[in-house]
Design a protein around this motif. Structure first.
Motif, short mmCIF file in Angstrom:
data_model
loop_
_atom_site.label_atom_id
_atom_site.label_comp_id
_atom_site.label_asym_id
_atom_site.label_seq_id
_atom_site.Cartn_x
_atom_site.Cartn_y
_atom_site.Cartn_z
N GLY A 122 0.84 -1.18 0.00
CA GLY A 122 0.00 0.00 0.00
C GLY A 122 0.88 1.24 0.00
N LEU A 123 0.66 2.14 -0.95
CA LEU A 123 1.43 3.38 -1.06
C LEU A 123 0.59 4.52 -0.52
CD1 LEU A 123 2.74 2.77 -4.71
CD2 LEU A 123 3.77 2.02 -2.53
N LEU A 124 1.03 5.13 0.57
CA LEU A 124 0.24 6.09 1.32
C LEU A 124 0.71 7.51 1.04
CD1 LEU A 124 0.25 4.22 4.77
CD2 LEU A 124 -1.11 3.73 2.72
N SER A 125 -0.20 8.35 0.54
CA SER A 125 0.13 9.75 0.25
C SER A 125 0.61 10.47 1.50
CB SER A 125 -1.11 10.48 -0.27
OG SER A 125 -1.47 10.04 -1.55
N GLY A 126 1.23 11.63 1.28
CA GLY A 126 1.60 12.47 2.40
C GLY A 126 0.36 12.88 3.18
N MET A 127 0.34 12.58 4.46
CA MET A 127 -0.79 12.89 5.35
C MET A 127 -0.36 13.99 6.32
SD MET A 127 -2.96 10.42 4.38
CE MET A 127 -2.96 8.74 3.70
#
Length: 359
Positions: A141-146
């Motif tokens: 899973g590639l998680l955007s900048g949060m």
């Protein structure tokens, strides 16, 4: 009567042979992109050191990463450089070190940041490694900048950090994974005053994650804590690629909050830069990146994650405008887009770095 002069000693063939000038071979440039097996990808971070100049620190970082890789192939490097060292030395040193040891060259990205969390440290390097055996059998899973910018003063990053960690946790749970499955977290901050607390909270939230933190620019007008991540999937997603933008995670039409990838392979690019500061300059950089992906048997519509590294807010807005001339607007990639201190060229305005799925 004249005496006869002794005969001159003849030179041997070896001595008579004309000396050949030695020309050192210039190491090749790192590749613009590499294609790798998704199931084998691991994520490492170099330790920092405050000793020596940039070149020495880069070599020390590479030495550590090669040791951590345990025989796996380093396929991608992302270097964050602080200080006044020449950023162009980083890919040159990578090429020298890997060529000397006859190792395949990795793709390389290099950005200048405002500050690193160690006195005298000039570089920290993240590595993507193709392990000898599969470690992500169900994909990533590639998680955007949060997180992002808040209303607090720049030194007070913890409120935005908590928002970032909450969203990264929620994204991991929606992906069907646990906090121990998060394998990488990179946090971009407005100040390093609270970096020890940042490190502690990230470690508590994601104990198995490789962690990188830095101050993105030398000066910030407000608090910033934006963290991106990678999670190992505990179960295979319904499709080879899923773009997710949950309604309770403040979705944006400009990017997906996270993307689940169980495709057999991924294309990892190094950074392409835009030169100068007009809209068409940014467009040309995206066009060059499209050709890079085409050479890897994929395209811009297959991008699943984008990192944008502009050096001004104006360039950031130009990049946000131009990118959807290339990306799939119905399935926007996950993304991190923040203003950075600098890039390897004096007249560079934007760096672009992508992950795509081969067609």
């Amino acid at each position: 009567m004249t005496s006869e002069l002794p005969a001159q000693k003849k030179k041997s063939k070896k001595e008579a042979k004309e000396e050949i000038t030695q020309v050192l071979e210039i190491p090749p440039d790192p590749p613009a992109a590499v294609t790798v097996e998704t199931a084998r990808l691991e994520f490492l971070v170099s330790p920092m050191t405050g000793k020596g100049l940039l070149s020495a620190q880069v070599r020390e970082a590479l030495k550590s990463l090669k040791s951590q890789a345990r025989g796996g192939q380093i396929v991608k490097l992302r270097a964050f450089v602080a200080g006044t060292g020449d950023l162009r030395r980083v890919p040159a040193i990578v090429s020298e070190e890997f060529t000397e040891k006859r190792l395949p060259l990795p793709a390389v990205s290099t950005m200048q940041v405002g500050r690193l969390p160690m006195e005298g440290a000039q570089v920290v390097v993240e590595a993507v490694v193709a392990a000898k055996k599969p470690v992500n059998p169900h994909g990533l899973g590639l998680l955007s900048g949060m997180g992002g910018y808040g209303k607090e003063e720049p030194d007070n990053v913890l409120p935005m950090l908590e928002r970032a960690l909450a969203d990264l946790t929620k994204a991991s749970q929606l992906a069907g994974s646990q906090k121990g499955d998060v394998v990488k977290v990179t946090c971009m901050l407005s100040s390093l005053t609270q970096v020890n607390e940042v490190r502690s909270r990230v470690a508590a939230a994601f104990p198995a994650a490789g962690f990188t933190a830095f101050q993105a620019q030398r000066g910030h007008g407000a608090a910033l804590a934006e963290c991106e991540g990678v999670v190992r999937l505990a179960k295979a997603p319904a499709e080879a690629v899923q773009f997710l933008n949950p309604a309770d995670m403040a979705p944006s039409p400009r990017f997906s909050k996270f993307v689940l990838v169980n495709a057999p392979r991924l294309v990892l690019t190094g950074s392409q830069v835009a030169f100068n500061f007009e809209e068409n300059d940014v467009r040309l950089a995206f066009q060059r990146m499209a050709k890079v992906l085409e050479a890897q048997k994929t395209g811009m519509k297959q991008v699943v994650f984008s990192n944008l590294y502009p050096i001004s807010n104006r360039v950031l807005e130009l990049a946000r405008k131009v990118r959807f001339e290339f990306f799939d607007t119905a399935k926007p990639p996950a993304s991190t887009a923040l203003v950075f201190e600098g890039l390897p060229s004096m007249d560079a305005s934007l760096g672009i770095e992508l992950i795509a799925v081969p067609q």
